[in-house]
Design an enzyme around this catalytic site. Structure first.
Site, PDB file in Angstrom:
ATOM      1  CG  ASP A   1     -14.138   4.196  -6.269  1.00 24.90           C
ATOM      2  OD1 ASP A   1     -14.278   5.030  -5.354  1.00 24.90           O
ATOM      3  OD2 ASP A   1     -13.106   3.537  -6.453  1.00 24.90           O
TER       4      ASP A   1
ATOM      5  CE1 TYR B   1      -3.946   2.161   0.316  1.00 28.21           C
ATOM      6  CE2 TYR B   1      -2.605   3.348   1.916  1.00 28.21           C
ATOM      7  CZ  TYR B   1      -3.717   3.285   1.090  1.00 28.21           C
ATOM      8  OH  TYR B   1      -4.595   4.346   1.036  1.00 28.21           O
TER       9      TYR B   1
ATOM     10  CB  SER C   1      -7.071   2.882  -2.635  1.00 26.23           C
ATOM     11  OG  SER C   1      -7.449   4.209  -2.401  1.00 26.23           O
TER      12      SER C   1
ATOM     13  CG  HIS D   1     -12.429   3.321  -2.718  1.00 31.51           C
ATOM     14  ND1 HIS D   1     -11.720   3.531  -3.889  1.00 31.51           N
ATOM     15  CD2 HIS D   1     -11.507   3.397  -1.717  1.00 31.51           C
ATOM     16  CE1 HIS D   1     -10.446   3.724  -3.616  1.00 31.51           C
ATOM     17  NE2 HIS D   1     -10.286   3.639  -2.299  1.00 31.51           N
TER      18      HIS D   1
END
Length: 963
Positions: free
Chosen positions: A894, A686, A767, A933
């Site tokens: 989203d 991430y 993301s 999302h």
């Protein structure tokens, strides 16, 4: 709201086949009359466009649209041609995508944006393009992945059929928890009137929509436990609606508050009203599902007050700031109900302002009876999280004073109405923040602090990406030895994993927590703070023959007829130095709960005063058990590898236990699962927004290990919060390349150590992690066999846009002929007669991410480094380069990271490599409907998506299914 958040316009409609109308340039060498007709047509055309519902066009895109209308747009491809997979050649034919001549000029640099038209989700052209892309992806999946997908999906459905519990929390005398049974799409909220009473259903969102796309996103219970405000979201959107329920009767009250986003609810002590924050409704108000597909910015949030029994139209505006439309608010009422705390920020950095208001004389109606605003902290330098208060002494978790790993401080506020409130400068000098729990000397990150049993604080730390739980006095206090270290007691957890949630109350001695790890789907405990006086009373009662069993368990499992376990363990503050904390009680049985009679007492290190006598017995309430999955088959190892600049980065490796033993020299090479050998690897990362990627349970990842002989690697790269603010800041703005280097370094380490090969490594992130994946395959396409970028932030020059400014929105594309120059001239003239207008076309909450990424518009230096790695702008087109198999995923609802990011990136990839004969691996996009999302996604969609992803990874890393 971090992208776990763009202004511009679309082009004119294309022809029936989805591409621009074509025409010979000779057809445009015409008489002046034709030019005049075009001139008039352009006025009519732009007038109609300016009157459309979505007034979203800048002059550069309007020019582009006009040229396309006349057949002079870029002819590099259409947008509607279908794709298909040819099994004979192994090639996938992709839909062609129109490339427009849009060029923006930023800091003197011309930046082409050929896919600007894909930014409008309501455009018929975009919708046709989405349909064509999904058809191409479906064709590939059916031709190449069907068998693996069906096997994986079948196995997921079999094993996912287990009960999943949340942590338990208490309000008043009632207890609450979530439970999802089997393949239920959404978790159900239950309550119990006491620890021993049977649970009952409060809210079942599965009844709201047949397809399971209505989700219960959050709940807020009054202090007496009698009333509940809860928020429902639809189709994965961030938009929510507040509803109110009488908990005693289960009756749904008439109160409703619509169009909430990033909303907090703060009940008043009497439970008759609450404060909340919300944005104005989007322009899509009235569309199916309300909203979620729009891209306009969320701005101008306000704080309101709602009284029960009234219509939301009567709600009073408590706080607003028209001069700062980007400010986002949070509201909270102090534990004693006397003070309202208001925090604000305009980005995702761990900083906030801190204002407070006296509620002592508030009559519940008139905002004028609330005390004046006292701006205790009026800058964005540090973060302040309210913990509790004792009268006017308030406790906060903060990074104040350079405490990047956080600490607890206290501040004594002046009495309401004190003259200091009239002089904010004097107030801020007078009120001092005094350390109660200093920053951890062992490098641990203080992730949370909660009061319990009146006198104590529970502290949750993250140390080397593993959670630890400790207890100290609310007032702090040292151990009495030289150096004055904080006196604390360690509360043992079951292993090296994650404290998913901790629920404690200052008014009670009990608290609850949920623990999980890579191979533990979740275990919930009830614990209790006991002091000698209470124990003496219990002993006296026992001697008299009146004692009851200690620590009765919560019984939510009665909903399925299975009784909860009552296994109890004690943690006691002892007088012997160096005593080890007891291990979390693992059940010896294969049932869901531990034995009801097992008790152990563990001696803890000496602490001062009360802490030295504290006992913390705990009871196992729920242990999720998955029939057919043995957690002992999986082993976890943590390694530290060097990044490009020499920084040591932690990474978890999860694989079959036999493989881990062999790799450590404790087992034999080979056999099922193998040892230290090259194997298909799922590498996840991430790296942003101060978010720590802690050990977590994933059934799909364990099935990848079990049935494909694979390994899962979780890289805790910079940009996250694993080591506090220093680690986070090392992966932000101009240092963002560190994040990509760390992730690339993880893959290189796996190859160097003989654990995998580039052909076998699949990388995944969502993301901000989607940005990570895309940037890494752009920079090192040779290092990976497959890549899955989910709901990623991929256009780094436009994610933050708040509005496109009419004719200043961008420069023109270069004319390609004398004929084009003539039409350009008449177009410009016509534009001069149109009124200058400002477009409301915005990109949801993207502006809040500038704290991590930077802003390409406002700073030349930030523009330069963003342009250097922005995935949309850096598709690798060097000679001989081919990309790994790439799957991009997004959802049509989203409204956090809007789908245009994924659309533009896959279009750029397919344009650059779709016709490359050497590019034999697929470049496809999966666009889900009625999905956002990720939050609130129903179980059916989760299993479908995970099966697609794992089948894609297996196919493209050479993994073979084994039953």
């Amino acid at each position: 709201m971090a992208p776990h958040l763009l202004s511009s316009s679309s082009l004119a409609k294309r022809g029936g086949a989805g591409g621009p109308h074509s025409a010979s340039k000779d057809a445009f060498i015409v008489a002046t009359g034709v030019l005049g007709t075009a001139f008039l047509a352009s006025h009519v055309y732009f007038f109609l466009r300016s009157r459309s519902k979505r007034d979203i066009k800048s002059s550069s895109s309007a020019l582009c649209a006009f040229l396309r209308m006349l057949g002079l747009g870029n002819q590099s491809g259409g947008g509607g041609g279908g794709g298909f997979y040819d099994p004979a050649t192994g090639k996938l034919r992709y839909p062609t995508t129109t490339r427009g001549p849009v060029v923006d000029t930023l800091h003197g640099v011309a930046v082409p944006d050929p896919y600007r038209w894909l930014e409008d989700p309501d455009s018929k052209d975009v919708q046709r393009w989405v349909g064509a892309q999904n058809k191409a992806t479906d064709a590939y999946f059916k031709a190449c992945l069907q068998d693996d997908k069906l096997k994986f999906q079948t196995r997921m459905n079999e094993l996912f059929h287990y009960d999943k519990f949340s942590c338990v929390w208490q309000k008043g005398s009632r207890y609450f928890f979530y439970k999802k049974t089997g393949l239920q799409n959404q978790s159900v909220l239950y309550t119990q009137d006491s620890l021993t009473s049977p649970p009952r259903v409060l809210i079942d969102p599965n009844t709201l929509r047949e397809d399971g796309t209505a989700a219960l996103s959050s709940v807020y219970v009054t202090e007496d436990g009698n009333t509940l405000a809860y928020l429902i979201s639809l189709s994965g959107s961030d938009w929510q609606t507040i509803y109110v329920m009488d908990i005693s009767t289960g009756e749904l009250l008439k109160d409703e508050v619509h169009w909430c986003k990033f909303t907090s609810v703060a009940w008043l002590k009497d439970g008759k009203s609450f404060f909340y924050n919300k944005y104005p409704p989007p322009s899509s108000n009235g569309k199916e599902d309300g909203a979620g597909t729009e891209t306009e910015s969320a701005a101008s949030q306000k704080v309101y007050h709602h009284r029960l029994g009234t219509d939301e139209k009567e709600d009073s505006v408590f706080w607003e700031d028209a001069e700062h439309p980007k400010w986002m608010y949070g509201v909270e009422v102090s534990d004693d109900g006397q003070t309202l705390l208001l925090t604000s920020s305009d980005n995702c950095d761990p900083v906030n302002r801190l204002y407070y208001f006296d509620l002592t004389h508030f009559d519940g109606k008139d905002m004028g009876t609330i005390g004046k605003c006292v701006k205790l902290v009026d800058d964005l330098k540090c973060k302040y999280d309210y913990i509790t208060n004792e009268g006017r002494t308030f406790y906060f978790r903060t990074n104040r004073g350079g405490a990047g790993n956080y600490k607890v401080v206290k501040a004594i506020l002046p009495p309401p109405g004190n003259k200091l409130e009239e002089d904010l400068e004097a107030l801020q000098k007078e009120v001092r923040f005094v350390d109660v729990v200093p920053e951890d000397g062992k490098g641990g990150v203080l992730n949370g602090a909660q009061p319990v049993a009146g006198k104590f604080l529970l502290l949750s730390y993250l140390r080397d990406v593993v959670d630890e739980l400790e207890l100290c006095l609310l007032e702090g206090g040292n151990d009495g030895e030289k150096g004055g270290k904080l006196a604390r007691v360690k509360v043992p957890l079951p292993g090296k994993g994650t404290l998913d949630s901790l629920c404690a109350r200052k008014e009670t001695d009990e608290f609850f927590y949920k623990y999980s790890s890579f191979n533990d789907p979740g275990t919930v405990y009830r614990a209790e703070i006991r002091l000698p006086a209470a124990d003496a009373a219990a002993a006296a009662a026992a001697a008299a023959g009146t004692a009851e069993e200690s620590t009765p368990p919560v019984s939510p499992d009665k909903t399925t007829g299975a009784g909860p376990g009552a296994g109890t363990e004690k943690v006691k503050g002892g007088k012997k130095r160096g005593g080890k904390g007891g291990k979390g009680g693992k059940s010896n049985s294969k049932t869901a709960m531990s034995s009801s009679n097992s008790k152990t007492t563990t001696r803890m290190p000496v602490a001062v005063g009360l802490l030295s006598q504290v006992e913390i017995p705990r009871t196992l309430l729920f242990r999720a058990v998955i029939p057919g999955l043995n957690p002992e088959e999986y082993a976890t190892e943590q390694v530290f590898y060097p990044s490009k600049d020499g920084t040591k980065v932690p990474m978890f490796l999860v694989r079959r236990a036999a493989a881990a033993a062999a790799a450590a020299g404790d087992g034999e090479e080979g056999g099922e699962g193998g040892g230290k050998k090259e194997r298909p690897t799922f590498l996840y990362g991430y790296g942003g927004f101060n978010i720590s990627i802690r050990p977590s349970f994933s059934l799909s990842r364990l099935l990848f290990i079990r049935h494909y002989g694979g390994m899962v690697a979780i890289a805790n790269i910079r940009g996250g919060g694993e080591y506090g603010e220093k680690w986070h800041n090392a992966g932000t703005k101009e240092r963002k390349q560190n994040v990509f280097d760390d992730f690339i370094g993880a893959a290189e380490f796996l190859v160097k150590e003989g654990l995998s090969t580039p052909r076998q490594i699949a990388i995944n992130g969502g993301s901000n992690g989607g940005l990570l994946v895309a940037a890494c395959i752009n920079q090192r396409p040779d290092l990976f066999g497959a890549a899955v970028a989910q709901v990623g932030v991929l256009d780094m020059l436009r994610f933050h846009k708040v509005r496109g400014k009419g004719r200043k929105g961008g420069s023109r594309g270069k004319p390609r002929s004398l004929c084009t120059l003539f039409f350009t001239y008449f177009t410009i003239v016509s534009l001069l007669f149109l009124p200058l207008r400002f477009s409301p076309y915005k990109f949801t909450i993207g502006y809040a991410w500038c704290s991590d990424y930077g802003n390409a518009d406002e700073d030349k230096g930030e523009f330069q480094y963003l342009l250097e790695y922005s995935p949309v702008h850096n598709v690798n087109t060097k000679e001989g380069v081919t990309y790994p198999a790439t799957l991009i995923t997004t959802g049509d609802h989203d409204d956090r990271v809007v789908p245009l990011h994924s659309y533009k990136y896959i279009a750029a990839l397919q344009h650059a490599h779709g016709e490359n004969l050497a590019q034999t691996r697929p470049l496809v996009i999966r666009i889900d409907t009625k999905a956002g999302h990720g939050a609130g996604k129903p179980t059916s969609k989760v299993i479908e998506e995970q099966s697609d992803v794992m089948a894609f990874i297996a196919k493209n890393t050479g993994a073979i299914w084994r039953d």
